[in-house]
Design a protein around this motif. Structure first.
Motif, PDB file in Angstrom:
ATOM      1  N   THR A   1       0.835  -1.206   0.000  1.00 14.39           N
ATOM      2  CA  THR A   1       0.000   0.000   0.000  1.00 14.39           C
ATOM      3  C   THR A   1       0.866   1.250   0.000  1.00 14.39           C
ATOM      4  OG1 THR A   1      -0.114   0.329   2.403  1.00 14.39           O
ATOM      5  CG2 THR A   1      -1.612  -1.305   1.456  1.00 14.39           C
ATOM      6  N   THR A   2       0.206   2.393  -0.087  1.00 16.18           N
ATOM      7  CA  THR A   2       0.933   3.678  -0.041  1.00 16.18           C
ATOM      8  C   THR A   2       1.348   4.031   1.384  1.00 16.18           C
ATOM      9  OG1 THR A   2      -1.211   4.808   0.061  1.00 16.18           O
ATOM     10  CG2 THR A   2      -0.149   4.624  -2.110  1.00 16.18           C
ATOM     11  N   ASN A   3       0.779   3.351   2.378  1.00 13.51           N
ATOM     12  CA  ASN A   3       1.186   3.557   3.777  1.00 13.51           C
ATOM     13  C   ASN A   3       0.865   2.279   4.554  1.00 13.51           C
ATOM     14  OD1 ASN A   3       1.532   4.325   6.506  1.00 13.51           O
ATOM     15  ND2 ASN A   3       1.141   6.473   5.972  1.00 13.51           N
ATOM     16  N   ASP A   4       1.843   1.370   4.585  1.00 15.81           N
ATOM     17  CA  ASP A   4       1.617   0.063   5.196  1.00 15.81           C
ATOM     18  C   ASP A   4       1.325   0.154   6.694  1.00 15.81           C
ATOM     19  OD1 ASP A   4       2.025  -1.087   2.730  1.00 15.81           O
ATOM     20  OD2 ASP A   4       4.098  -1.681   3.128  1.00 15.81           O
ATOM     21  N   ASP A   5       1.973   1.087   7.389  1.00 14.59           N
ATOM     22  CA  ASP A   5       1.760   1.205   8.832  1.00 14.59           C
ATOM     23  C   ASP A   5       0.316   1.592   9.148  1.00 14.59           C
ATOM     24  OD1 ASP A   5       4.370   0.550   9.630  1.00 14.59           O
ATOM     25  OD2 ASP A   5       5.068   2.586   9.215  1.00 14.59           O
ATOM     26  N   VAL A   6      -0.206   2.553   8.404  1.00 13.48           N
ATOM     27  CA  VAL A   6      -1.594   2.984   8.628  1.00 13.48           C
ATOM     28  C   VAL A   6      -2.563   1.863   8.274  1.00 13.48           C
ATOM     29  CG1 VAL A   6      -3.388   4.600   7.865  1.00 13.48           C
ATOM     30  CG2 VAL A   6      -1.070   5.429   8.309  1.00 13.48           C
ATOM     31  N   ALA A   7      -2.288   1.159   7.168  1.00 10.46           N
ATOM     32  CA  ALA A   7      -3.159   0.052   6.758  1.00 10.46           C
ATOM     33  C   ALA A   7      -3.168  -1.053   7.805  1.00 10.46           C
ATOM     34  CB  ALA A   7      -2.702  -0.498   5.407  1.00 10.46           C
ATOM     35  N   ALA A   8      -1.984  -1.398   8.339  1.00  9.86           N
ATOM     36  CA  ALA A   8      -1.887  -2.450   9.348  1.00  9.86           C
ATOM     37  C   ALA A   8      -2.631  -2.058  10.620  1.00  9.86           C
ATOM     38  CB  ALA A   8      -0.428  -2.749   9.653  1.00  9.86           C
ATOM     39  N   THR A   9      -2.510  -0.800  11.026  1.00  7.18           N
ATOM     40  CA  THR A   9      -3.207  -0.328  12.232  1.00  7.18           C
ATOM     41  C   THR A   9      -4.720  -0.452  12.073  1.00  7.18           C
ATOM     42  OG1 THR A   9      -1.413   1.206  12.770  1.00  7.18           O
ATOM     43  CG2 THR A   9      -3.577   1.654  13.745  1.00  7.18           C
ATOM     44  N   ALA A  10      -5.231  -0.070  10.908  1.00  6.98           N
ATOM     45  CA  ALA A  10      -6.669  -0.149  10.651  1.00  6.98           C
ATOM     46  C   ALA A  10      -7.154  -1.600  10.688  1.00  6.98           C
ATOM     47  CB  ALA A  10      -6.987   0.481   9.300  1.00  6.98           C
ATOM     48  N   LEU A  11      -6.365  -2.511  10.135  1.00  6.31           N
ATOM     49  CA  LEU A  11      -6.751  -3.924  10.124  1.00  6.31           C
ATOM     50  C   LEU A  11      -6.733  -4.511  11.534  1.00  6.31           C
ATOM     51  CD1 LEU A  11      -4.826  -5.061   6.916  1.00  6.31           C
ATOM     52  CD2 LEU A  11      -7.300  -5.129   7.237  1.00  6.31           C
TER      53      LEU A  11
ATOM     54  N   ILE B   1      -1.712  -0.923  -3.707  1.00  9.66           N
ATOM     55  CA  ILE B   1      -0.977  -0.944  -4.969  1.00  9.66           C
ATOM     56  C   ILE B   1      -0.941  -2.342  -5.576  1.00  9.66           C
ATOM     57  CG2 ILE B   1       1.263  -0.490  -6.055  1.00  9.66           C
ATOM     58  CD1 ILE B   1       1.798   1.488  -3.753  1.00  9.66           C
ATOM     59  N   GLU B   2      -0.778  -3.347  -4.710  1.00  5.16           N
ATOM     60  CA  GLU B   2      -0.603  -4.709  -5.207  1.00  5.16           C
ATOM     61  C   GLU B   2      -1.037  -5.702  -4.143  1.00  5.16           C
ATOM     62  OE1 GLU B   2       3.035  -6.643  -7.598  1.00  5.16           O
ATOM     63  OE2 GLU B   2       3.486  -6.394  -5.471  1.00  5.16           O
ATOM     64  N   VAL B   3      -1.619  -6.828  -4.584  1.00  5.69           N
ATOM     65  CA  VAL B   3      -1.989  -7.920  -3.689  1.00  5.69           C
ATOM     66  C   VAL B   3      -1.300  -9.190  -4.164  1.00  5.69           C
ATOM     67  CG1 VAL B   3      -3.874  -9.245  -2.661  1.00  5.69           C
ATOM     68  CG2 VAL B   3      -4.250  -6.864  -3.320  1.00  5.69           C
ATOM     69  N   SER B   4      -0.649  -9.891  -3.253  1.00  9.94           N
ATOM     70  CA  SER B   4       0.007 -11.150  -3.596  1.00  9.94           C
ATOM     71  C   SER B   4      -0.210 -12.142  -2.461  1.00  9.94           C
ATOM     72  CB  SER B   4       1.514 -10.937  -3.833  1.00  9.94           C
ATOM     73  OG  SER B   4       2.133 -10.388  -2.678  1.00  9.94           O
ATOM     74  N   VAL B   5       0.275 -13.364  -2.644  1.00  5.33           N
ATOM     75  CA  VAL B   5       0.162 -14.381  -1.605  1.00  5.33           C
ATOM     76  C   VAL B   5       1.559 -14.856  -1.229  1.00  5.33           C
ATOM     77  CG1 VAL B   5      -2.122 -15.155  -2.302  1.00  5.33           C
ATOM     78  CG2 VAL B   5      -0.113 -16.224  -3.318  1.00  5.33           C
ATOM     79  N   THR B   6       1.688 -15.340   0.001  1.00  4.90           N
ATOM     80  CA  THR B   6       2.996 -15.797   0.459  1.00  4.90           C
ATOM     81  C   THR B   6       3.394 -17.113  -0.190  1.00  4.90           C
ATOM     82  OG1 THR B   6       1.902 -16.834   2.349  1.00  4.90           O
ATOM     83  CG2 THR B   6       2.817 -14.632   2.679  1.00  4.90           C
TER      84      THR B   6
ATOM     85  N   GLY C   1       5.128  -5.693   2.205  1.00  6.89           N
ATOM     86  CA  GLY C   1       3.838  -5.068   2.441  1.00  6.89           C
ATOM     87  C   GLY C   1       3.219  -5.589   3.719  1.00  6.89           C
ATOM     88  N   VAL C   2       1.913  -5.439   3.861  1.00  6.96           N
ATOM     89  CA  VAL C   2       1.202  -5.878   5.060  1.00  6.96           C
ATOM     90  C   VAL C   2       0.779  -7.333   4.861  1.00  6.96           C
ATOM     91  CG1 VAL C   2      -0.749  -5.473   6.597  1.00  6.96           C
ATOM     92  CG2 VAL C   2       0.343  -3.536   5.426  1.00  6.96           C
ATOM     93  N   LYS C   3       1.332  -8.219   5.695  1.00  5.93           N
ATOM     94  CA  LYS C   3       0.973  -9.627   5.627  1.00  5.93           C
ATOM     95  C   LYS C   3      -0.200  -9.875   6.579  1.00  5.93           C
ATOM     96  CE  LYS C   3       4.170 -12.857   5.868  1.00  5.93           C
ATOM     97  NZ  LYS C   3       5.158 -13.801   6.491  1.00  5.93           N
TER      98      LYS C   3
END
Length: 311
Positions: A230-240, A276-281, A253-255
């Protein structure tokens, strides 16, 4: 034994069938009661750890090793490309192709299409001894295709191929499949086989542990973890995390560890953050291999055969 009309039709629809196949060498059991079929016109993957019996199974298909129990049936003579195929070092590639065509009673031009499609024309005047591993592999596949078999077995076909070579090979396989040709592919290149194969069989220690179409076997393995760049992984992780999802910020990115759909993540991420992008481990075939084809997975997963109608 007299087959019913339905059973006869099923056999005609199969390019190959292994029925209770067992192989012993020097007193050691290599294959035990291997039973499965490959439908005509399919691209089928054969997965398993080193020593699982994959190459032995392929060799039993063409009669290169004796079968102790069971039997193998095929609807046409298979063309087999084994790993690390080698040719006379002093012979030039075009002479080898011409010789193969004449062996088959074909004109020298019979292989021209595959010479072009597989990129062999780039080194067709070189001696076989000067070829790289990737070039050797392309040449071996070309010779198999020229034979015109309806069942082609590829053992580690992408070994030594560069990305362009892998793409060319995938294109050829899909084109040939559309004409009804069947492929059995034995490979550790899990990403490649996942992209082109519709059905799969896993071996562990000489026994079938999973078999079926990709949709079926995907239900037998754990779901993968998702990674969101994402454009801000820390903010995205906090929201999740505020919504109760288990996640962590990684260099990719955010796992997200908990099962969650992409739309749910999109709704959970604040508006000012873009995904920006979604992938799998792990890819599906990587998880399938780990569960049913690796030696390590044997400690976690009982040896079993979750076959769909054992076909």
């Amino acid at each position: 034994m007299t087959l019913t009309a339905g059973a006869e039709e099923a056999l005609l629809q199969e390019a190959a069938r292994f029925s209770g196949v067992g192989v012993k060498r020097r007193g050691r059991v290599i294959l035990q009661n291997v039973t499965f079929g490959i439908r005509s016109g399919q691209v089928h993957a054969l997965l398993g750890h080193n020593g699982a019996g994959k190459t032995t199974l392929i060799r039993s298909l063409v009669g290169l090793i004796p079968i102790a129990t069971g039997h193998v049936t095929v609807n046409s003579t298979p063309a087999v490309v084994l790993a690390a195929s080698r040719f006379p070092r002093e012979l030039r590639v075009h002479r080898l192709i011409e010789y193969r065509c004449r062996q088959l009673g074909l004109p020298d031009s019979a292989a021209d299409e595959w010479t072009h499609r597989l990129g062999v024309e780039q080194f067709v005047r070189q001696t076989c001894g000067s070829l790289s591993t990737g070039m050797n592999q392309r040449l071996a596949i070309l010779l198999a295709l020229t034979a015109g078999s309806r069942l082609i077995v590829l053992d580690e076909p992408t070994a030594g191929l560069d990305p362009n070579g892998v793409q060319q090979l995938s294109s050829v396989i899909k084109d040939l499949q559309s004409t009804g040709i069947t492929f059995l592919i034995c490979s550790h290149d899990l990403m490649h086989v996942e992209l082109i194969c519709e059905t799969v069989t896993c071996l562990r220690n000489g026994r079938v542990t999973a078999h079926g179409d990709v949709e079926h076997v995907s239900s037998l393995v754990p779901s993968s973890q998702q990674v969101y760049r994402t454009t801000n992984d820390d903010v995205a992780a906090t929201a999740l995390r505020q919504l109760g999802y288990v996640c962590e910020v990684t260099p990719r990115g955010v796992k997200v560890h908990a099962p969650i759909s992409v739309p749910e993540v999109v709704r959970a991420v604040p508006p000012q953050v873009s995904i920006i992008e979604v992938s799998v481990t792990d890819s599906l075939f990587a998880r399938l291999y780990r569960t049913f084809g690796s030696v390590e997975g044997a400690a976690e997963t009982p040896l079993r055969t979750p076959l769909r109608a054992a076909s």
